[in-house]
Design a protein around this motif. Structure first.
Motif, mmCIF file in Angstrom:
data_model
loop_
_atom_site.group_PDB
_atom_site.id
_atom_site.type_symbol
_atom_site.label_atom_id
_atom_site.label_comp_id
_atom_site.label_asym_id
_atom_site.label_seq_id
_atom_site.Cartn_x
_atom_site.Cartn_y
_atom_site.Cartn_z
ATOM 1 N N GLY A 33 0.792 -1.225 0.000
ATOM 2 C CA GLY A 33 0.000 0.000 0.000
ATOM 3 C C GLY A 33 0.824 1.274 0.000
ATOM 4 O O GLY A 33 0.273 2.368 -0.033
ATOM 5 N N VAL A 34 2.145 1.145 0.065
ATOM 6 C CA VAL A 34 3.032 2.307 0.002
ATOM 7 C C VAL A 34 3.720 2.274 -1.357
ATOM 8 O O VAL A 34 4.354 1.291 -1.725
ATOM 9 N N LYS A 35 3.567 3.341 -2.096
ATOM 10 C CA LYS A 35 4.202 3.433 -3.417
ATOM 11 C C LYS A 35 5.638 3.908 -3.222
ATOM 12 O O LYS A 35 5.878 5.048 -2.833
ATOM 13 N N LEU A 36 6.588 3.018 -3.472
ATOM 14 C CA LEU A 36 8.007 3.353 -3.371
ATOM 15 C C LEU A 36 8.567 3.520 -4.767
ATOM 16 O O LEU A 36 8.371 2.663 -5.623
ATOM 17 N N MET A 37 9.256 4.629 -4.993
ATOM 18 C CA MET A 37 9.847 4.864 -6.307
ATOM 19 C C MET A 37 11.178 5.572 -6.162
ATOM 20 O O MET A 37 11.352 6.396 -5.259
ATOM 21 N N PHE A 38 12.101 5.206 -7.015
ATOM 22 C CA PHE A 38 13.380 5.914 -7.009
ATOM 23 C C PHE A 38 13.272 7.090 -7.967
ATOM 24 O O PHE A 38 12.514 7.058 -8.932
ATOM 25 N N VAL A 39 13.998 8.134 -7.656
ATOM 26 C CA VAL A 39 14.040 9.319 -8.513
ATOM 27 C C VAL A 39 15.498 9.607 -8.853
ATOM 28 O O VAL A 39 16.412 9.238 -8.115
ATOM 29 N N ASP A 40 15.697 10.271 -9.975
ATOM 30 C CA ASP A 40 17.051 10.545 -10.462
ATOM 31 C C ASP A 40 17.680 11.796 -9.864
ATOM 32 O O ASP A 40 18.869 12.032 -10.045
ATOM 33 N N ASP A 41 16.877 12.597 -9.177
ATOM 34 C CA ASP A 41 17.358 13.876 -8.672
ATOM 35 C C ASP A 41 16.923 14.053 -7.218
ATOM 36 O O ASP A 41 15.749 13.831 -6.897
ATOM 37 N N ALA A 42 17.842 14.436 -6.346
ATOM 38 C CA ALA A 42 17.522 14.606 -4.933
ATOM 39 C C ALA A 42 16.409 15.634 -4.730
ATOM 40 O O ALA A 42 15.539 15.456 -3.872
ATOM 41 N N ALA A 43 16.408 16.686 -5.512
ATOM 42 C CA ALA A 43 15.364 17.709 -5.381
ATOM 43 C C ALA A 43 13.989 17.121 -5.677
ATOM 44 O O ALA A 43 12.998 17.492 -5.043
ATOM 45 N N ASP A 44 13.909 16.166 -6.616
ATOM 46 C CA ASP A 44 12.633 15.515 -6.928
ATOM 47 C C ASP A 44 12.148 14.649 -5.771
ATOM 48 O O ASP A 44 10.946 14.464 -5.595
ATOM 49 N N ALA A 45 13.067 14.101 -5.000
ATOM 50 C CA ALA A 45 12.680 13.296 -3.837
ATOM 51 C C ALA A 45 12.032 14.172 -2.768
ATOM 52 O O ALA A 45 11.142 13.727 -2.046
ATOM 53 N N MET A 78 23.477 17.349 0.926
ATOM 54 C CA MET A 78 22.585 16.561 0.069
ATOM 55 C C MET A 78 21.185 17.159 0.013
ATOM 56 O O MET A 78 20.371 16.750 -0.794
ATOM 57 N N LEU A 79 20.883 18.100 0.884
ATOM 58 C CA LEU A 79 19.563 18.716 0.980
ATOM 59 C C LEU A 79 19.748 20.225 1.090
ATOM 60 O O LEU A 79 20.585 20.700 1.856
ATOM 61 N N TYR A 80 18.955 20.957 0.333
ATOM 62 C CA TYR A 80 19.011 22.413 0.370
ATOM 63 C C TYR A 80 17.655 22.956 0.789
ATOM 64 O O TYR A 80 16.610 22.482 0.325
ATOM 65 N N GLY A 81 17.666 23.944 1.651
ATOM 66 C CA GLY A 81 16.433 24.521 2.174
ATOM 67 C C GLY A 81 15.480 25.014 1.108
ATOM 68 O O GLY A 81 14.268 24.933 1.269
ATOM 69 N N LYS A 82 15.997 25.485 -0.008
ATOM 70 C CA LYS A 82 15.129 26.000 -1.067
ATOM 71 C C LYS A 82 14.271 24.906 -1.682
ATOM 72 O O LYS A 82 13.272 25.194 -2.356
ATOM 73 N N TRP A 83 14.608 23.640 -1.479
ATOM 74 C CA TRP A 83 13.800 22.529 -1.994
ATOM 75 C C TRP A 83 12.564 22.271 -1.141
ATOM 76 O O TRP A 83 11.626 21.617 -1.574
ATOM 77 N N LEU A 84 12.571 22.741 0.098
ATOM 78 C CA LEU A 84 11.496 22.431 1.040
ATOM 79 C C LEU A 84 10.280 23.320 0.842
ATOM 80 O O LEU A 84 10.406 24.501 0.500
ATOM 81 N N GLU A 85 9.133 22.734 1.067
ATOM 82 C CA GLU A 85 7.876 23.475 0.991
ATOM 83 C C GLU A 85 7.697 24.301 2.262
ATOM 84 O O GLU A 85 8.155 23.891 3.332
ATOM 85 N N PRO A 86 6.999 25.429 2.184
ATOM 86 C CA PRO A 86 6.722 26.199 3.403
ATOM 87 C C PRO A 86 5.965 25.339 4.428
ATOM 88 O O PRO A 86 5.125 24.548 4.065
ATOM 89 N N GLY A 87 6.307 25.531 5.674
ATOM 90 C CA GLY A 87 5.608 24.817 6.749
ATOM 91 C C GLY A 87 6.251 23.538 7.097
ATOM 92 O O GLY A 87 5.902 22.820 7.968
#
Length: 85
Positions: free
Chosen positions: A47-59, A76-85
């Motif tokens: 019931g959990v859809k697991l998928m790999f992505v080619d770009d960390a920002a897409d994850a 590996m993670l940049y704040g600008k990728w995060l959604e508000p909240g």
């Protein structure tokens, strides 16, 4: 999820036990590792859809929960990728 090592298995299990997780996007510097992680975990987490992505920002894009598990000394993670909240 950023990273697809052994520790991530426990992180995923913990998240699925406390939140109604429907989709997990996994990125790893080695794409094959992310693919294998998704294949292995798909059979365990029905019931959990697991998928790999080619770009960390897409994850991260649009995610309510972001999990980073890596030994990398490079960001590996940049704040600008995060959604508000």
């Amino acid at each position: 999820m950023i990273g697809a090592g052994k520790q991530l298995m426990g992180q995923l299990e913990a998240m699925c036990n406390v939140r109604p997780i429907r989709e997990v996007r996994v990125w790893n510097r080695t794409a094959e590792t992310a693919r294998r992680f998704c294949e292995t975990m798909s059979s365990k987490f029905k019931g959990v859809k697991l998928m790999f992505v080619d770009d960390a920002a897409d994850a991260v894009r649009g995610a309510d929960i972001v999990n980073v598990m890596t030994k990398s000394a490079t960001p590996m993670l940049y704040g600008k990728w995060l959604e508000p909240g």
